[in-house]
Design an enzyme around this catalytic site. Structure first.
Site, PDB file in Angstrom:
ATOM      1  N   GLY A  11       0.818  -1.222   0.000  1.00 35.59           N
ATOM      2  CA  GLY A  11       0.000   0.000   0.000  1.00 35.59           C
ATOM      3  C   GLY A  11       0.843   1.260   0.000  1.00 35.59           C
ATOM      4  O   GLY A  11       0.457   2.273   0.592  1.00 35.59           O
ATOM      5  N   HIS A  12       1.993   1.231  -0.697  1.00 35.26           N
ATOM      6  CA  HIS A  12       2.931   2.369  -0.597  1.00 35.26           C
ATOM      7  C   HIS A  12       2.422   3.622  -1.286  1.00 35.26           C
ATOM      8  O   HIS A  12       2.959   4.695  -1.067  1.00 35.26           O
ATOM      9  CB  HIS A  12       4.291   1.989  -1.209  1.00 35.26           C
ATOM     10  N   GLY A  14      -0.745   4.711  -0.931  1.00 39.51           N
ATOM     11  CA  GLY A  14      -1.806   5.287  -0.111  1.00 39.51           C
ATOM     12  C   GLY A  14      -1.235   6.346   0.832  1.00 39.51           C
ATOM     13  O   GLY A  14      -0.023   6.518   0.932  1.00 39.51           O
ATOM     14  N   GLY A  17       0.851   4.378   3.641  1.00 43.61           N
ATOM     15  CA  GLY A  17       2.042   3.706   3.094  1.00 43.61           C
ATOM     16  C   GLY A  17       3.079   4.698   2.603  1.00 43.61           C
ATOM     17  O   GLY A  17       4.285   4.515   2.815  1.00 43.61           O
ATOM     18  N   SER A 108      -7.510   0.338  12.722  1.00 46.29           N
ATOM     19  CA  SER A 108      -8.295   1.579  12.766  1.00 46.29           C
ATOM     20  C   SER A 108      -9.018   1.656  14.102  1.00 46.29           C
ATOM     21  O   SER A 108      -9.367   0.618  14.679  1.00 46.29           O
ATOM     22  CB  SER A 108      -9.326   1.525  11.651  1.00 46.29           C
ATOM     23  N   SER A 109      -9.324   2.868  14.557  1.00 47.12           N
ATOM     24  CA  SER A 109     -10.062   3.014  15.821  1.00 47.12           C
ATOM     25  C   SER A 109     -11.512   2.561  15.691  1.00 47.12           C
ATOM     26  O   SER A 109     -12.210   2.448  16.699  1.00 47.12           O
ATOM     27  CB  SER A 109     -10.008   4.463  16.313  1.00 47.12           C
ATOM     28  N   CYS A 110     -11.976   2.281  14.458  1.00 49.70           N
ATOM     29  CA  CYS A 110     -13.372   1.833  14.312  1.00 49.70           C
ATOM     30  C   CYS A 110     -13.564   0.382  14.760  1.00 49.70           C
ATOM     31  O   CYS A 110     -14.684  -0.118  14.761  1.00 49.70           O
ATOM     32  CB  CYS A 110     -13.859   2.026  12.892  1.00 49.70           C
ATOM     33  N   TYR A 137     -15.750  -2.886   7.502  1.00 42.82           N
ATOM     34  CA  TYR A 137     -14.334  -2.516   7.584  1.00 42.82           C
ATOM     35  C   TYR A 137     -13.768  -2.927   8.954  1.00 42.82           C
ATOM     36  O   TYR A 137     -12.677  -3.494   9.058  1.00 42.82           O
ATOM     37  CB  TYR A 137     -14.212  -1.005   7.375  1.00 42.82           C
ATOM     38  N   LYS A 141     -10.721  -5.486   9.930  1.00 41.48           N
ATOM     39  CA  LYS A 141      -9.550  -5.031  10.694  1.00 41.48           C
ATOM     40  C   LYS A 141      -9.365  -5.864  11.968  1.00 41.48           C
ATOM     41  O   LYS A 141      -8.237  -6.146  12.388  1.00 41.48           O
ATOM     42  CB  LYS A 141      -9.674  -3.536  11.027  1.00 41.48           C
ATOM     43  N   HIS A 180     -12.881  10.949   3.672  1.00 38.40           N
ATOM     44  CA  HIS A 180     -13.152  11.185   5.089  1.00 38.40           C
ATOM     45  C   HIS A 180     -13.458  12.670   5.300  1.00 38.40           C
ATOM     46  O   HIS A 180     -13.337  13.476   4.375  1.00 38.40           O
ATOM     47  CB  HIS A 180     -11.948  10.745   5.931  1.00 38.40           C
ATOM     48  N   ARG A 210     -14.478  13.557  17.257  1.00 46.04           N
ATOM     49  CA  ARG A 210     -13.458  12.706  16.638  1.00 46.04           C
ATOM     50  C   ARG A 210     -12.070  13.167  17.078  1.00 46.04           C
ATOM     51  O   ARG A 210     -11.851  14.339  17.402  1.00 46.04           O
ATOM     52  CB  ARG A 210     -13.523  12.791  15.103  1.00 46.04           C
TER      53      ARG A 210
END
Ligand code: GDP
Length: 312
Positions: A11-12, A14, A17, A108-110, A137, A141, A180, A210
């Site tokens: 994922g470099h 993104g 990444g 992720s915090s989700c 998602y 994760k 987001h 958030r």
């Protein structure tokens, strides 16, 4: 991890990444392996196996994922679960079977229950129901962090996981609908300023809280953990500062220079009411965030304007 270790960043391209790649290079790591999704489709197990067999990475940073904001997530549950699970299972498994010494999985915090006590501690995982807008998602994760943890606990591998809070920074996705909140609002306020619009509508009620982390702070945490942390327990990585969506919208309008009205659209989902993490474990090890939200937003706005200039 040595400076000449072969490090595969999945994922470099993104936001995460690419930030991890910048941080690794700036610290002297020089043998980074990168593949675009066109060159290597991480959802295909045979391709991933062949890649590990041929390239023999020694360290893996798993930052590849299908990501998106609240609308993209809630409207594509099937693909968010399927693609993320496939990527995670293929990469973590191939890393384990091809002798990778260290792996860092990014979550992720989700992953935390919608109504867990705040701030969110690592031990609140799997103590309640997930927020529905990003359930798919989050389930993917959770599976990824568990596979990482099991390889660590059962097989003694230095496979570790970090759970960042809501991220923003250079390289973000500024799509009007799929992004987001920070990149989405940067675009909307910028277009309203340029187009002379008198009102911008922000999704939801403005009440959700958030916690935002600049991606460069996360990248420093990632390298810090790769260099210093081996344990199976995943770690939260957050700034510790929370802000309401209403206050965030005002701050972004100020940074962008939009002077019109800000209204709210309760027809769009709010998502989880509050999502601030307790990051005391990683702070006790010696990492702390450096980028203040307002400074980071100014930098993100510059990134956005340079991208739209490049596209023009
Ligand atoms: P979440 O933490 O998974 O909910 O991630 P998001 O960044 O997508 O959304 C955070 C909050 O910002 C939610 O309450 C959204 O309703 C709100 N929000 C307000 N305007 C926008 C927008 O333009 N895009 C997105 N993605 N969220 C927005």
């Amino acid at each position: 991890m040595e400076f000449d270790s072969r490090i595969f960043i999945a994922g470099h391209r993104g936001m995460v990444g690419s930030a991890v790649g910048r941080e690794l290079r700036s610290r002297g790591y020089r043998d980074l392996i990168e593949r675009t999704s066109g060159e290597l489709n991480l959802t295909q197990q045979a391709d991933v196996e062949a890649f590990f067999q041929a390239e023999k990475p020694e360290v893996v940073v798993l930052a590849a994922a299908k990501v998106g904001g609240i609308l993209a997530n809630s409207q594509n549950l099937t693909e968010f679960l399927y693609q993320n699970l496939m990527i995670e299972m293929n990469v973590i498994r191939a890393a384990a079977t091809h002798g990778v010494g260290r792996l860092l999985f990014l979550g992720s915090s989700c992953i935390y229950p919608k109504l867990a006590p705040q701030p969110l501690k690592e031990e609140y995982l799997l103590t309640g129901s997930l927020e529905s807008t990003n359930e798919a998602y989050a389930i993917a994760k959770i599976a990824g962090l568990k596979l990482t943890e099991y390889y660590n606990r059962e097989h003694g591998r230095a496979f570790i996981s970090a759970m960042p809070s809501n991220l923003y920074g250079p390289g973000d996705n500024y799509h009007p609908d799929h992004s987001h909140v920070i990149p989405g609002l940067i675009r909307r306020f910028h277009e309203a300023k340029i187009g002379g619009q008198s009102e911008v509508r922000v999704w939801g009620t403005g009440a959700p809280l958030r916690e935002f982390l600049h991606v460069d702070d996360l990248a420093r945490a990632c390298v810090f953990l790769l260099e210093n942390y081996n344990q199976s327990q995943f770690l939260n990585v957050g700034s510790g500062e929370e802000i309401s969506i209403k206050d965030l919208a005002q701050l972004i309008a100020e940074v962008v220079g939009y002077q019109g009205r800000i209204s709210f659209d309760p027809g769009k989902p709010d998502g989880t009411p509050r999502k601030v993490m307790d990051s005391s474990k990683i702070r006790a090890l010696g990492w702390s965030p450096k980028v203040l939200l307002k400074d980071g937003l100014k930098q993100a706005y510059l990134d956005f304007t340079s991208r739209i200039r490049d596209q023009a």
